[in-house]
Design a protein around this motif. Structure first.
Motif: not given
Length: 393
Positions: A10, A101, A104-105, A114, A375, A378
């Motif tokens: 990430l 987004y 991340l999901k 995060v 970020v 999320y």
């Protein structure tokens, strides 16, 4: 081990997406290549892990509206302008950050991971900002030369460092954390990040973050506890720190420069450069009425005679080029972020962005900012989900 590898993945995708590698010792080509690699990695992963039965969340819907508006804008511009598909693609490339987004999901990192990424990046950005002040007038980033965004004035280096929004988030985060744990280090860290933000020398940014801190402070005070020992401790430490910071000649020069710039703006009145730029982008370049709906095209190299790009006008410039639908979509996303945030620091970050959007400031549309929005969207959803799960039990 798995959590560490997820952190590295990430972190790598994120720093490439906000063009952290646009350092002067490297090349713009490398930074752009890494940005494309970041977007490519995200899209490829999303395609390979595609799900057809997915319940759309608030931010899913907002982002879909945003990109629907962009598709309309691109289609109209290809039909009625001399733009090629190649130029149009690269003109809208910076706006693809919302895909992070969805990335991340799919990966589902925990909120602690995060937050750690946000804080680590905040310190890296802060160090780069301090380094930029030391080596001035030599720029550390290629884009500072290319886009005339590097100015030594108002007692500081007015430079847009990639990822500065993370510093804003951390500043607000540590203030809220102080009122939860009452540790001195949290005040010190929040003041450190606040000074980094001031070092940019931008009036609207300084005003917006100061107002957000003011709101955060008073919203964190419990009823009938204004004169509590811990609250008075915070006020005392804050006053001592602010007075001490203001005694530093370098900081004094920045504050005086900002105040002098504001005075000059008031004296100039209608000749203000941003007002003229707004007239140019919102009225003069609109050759057809339908352009007020579709926009003039994000890939067109518009620039005012005074040297301002549309992005320098914040949401107004974005509306001029992107059109009504993407603008409504972006504002709706930021507003929903403000309304749905479970934590005060998150809520005030979105308020900070909304203020900058309407204060003719480019902060809301800077390179990589859509990654940072992703970020926060999320993080917001995960925190709300965790709260809901907690209430069930």
């Amino acid at each position: 081990m798995k959590r560490f590898l997820l952190f590295i993945l990430l972190f790598s995708v994120l720093v490439s997406g906000i063009k952290f590698f646009d350092l002067i010792i490297l090349t713009t080509t490398l930074a752009n290549s890494l940005y494309l690699a970041s977007i490519g990695t995200i899209i490829l992963y999303l395609i390979l892990s595609i799900r057809f039965k997915v319940k759309l969340t608030t931010f899913d819907k907002g982002i879909l509206v945003f990109y629907l508006g962009l598709i309309i804008n691109i289609f109209v511009m290809l039909l009625y302008s001399n733009l090629t598909l190649y130029k149009t693609f690269f003109g809208t490339l910076n706006l693809l950050g919302f895909f992070f987004y969805f990335f991340l999901k799919r990966l589902k990192p925990d909120t602690k991971t995060v937050l750690q990424i946000i804080i680590v990046l905040s310190f890296i950005v802060s160090i780069l900002m301090l380094a930029q002040q030391v080596v001035k007038p030599f720029p550390l980033f290629n884009h500072l030369l290319e886009h005339e965004n590097f100015l030594v004035q108002r007692g500081t280096v007015r430079a847009r460092i990639p990822g500065m929004a993370f510093v804003v988030i951390s500043c607000l985060y540590y203030i809220e954390l102080y009122f939860q744990k009452f540790k001195l280090k949290h005040i010190i860290l929040s003041l450190f990040f606040y000074v980094i933000i001031i070092l940019q020398g931008f009036r609207s940014i300084t005003l917006a973050i100061s107002l957000c801190i003011f709101i955060l402070y008073f919203s964190s005070i419990k009823k009938r506890s204004f004169f509590s020992v811990r609250n008075l401790q915070f006020i005392l430490i804050l006053l001592i720190a602010v007075i001490g910071i203001l005694q530093i000649p370098y900081i004094q020069g920045i504050i005086n420069g900002i105040l002098e710039a504001q005075k000059n703006t008031v004296e100039i009145g209608s000749e203000n450069i941003r007002i003229n730029a707004a007239i140019y982008y919102l009225i003069e370049i609109k050759k057809h009425l339908w352009m007020y709906i579709t926009g003039n095209g994000l890939a067109l190299p518009f620039k005012t005679p005074d040297g301002l790009f549309a992005v320098d006008l914040g949401i107004w410039g974005f509306y001029s080029l992107a059109g009504l639908v993407p603008t409504i979509g972006l504002l709706w996303l930021l507003w929903k972020g403000y309304c749905l945030s479970p934590d005060k620091f998150m809520k005030l970050f979105f308020l900070y962005m909304l203020m900058n959007a309407f204060l003719f400031n480019a902060e809301v549309l800077r390179t990589g900012i859509f990654y940072i929005y992703s970020v926060m969207f999320y993080l917001l959803e995960e925190k709300n989900s965790n709260l809901n799960d907690h209430h069930k039990y």
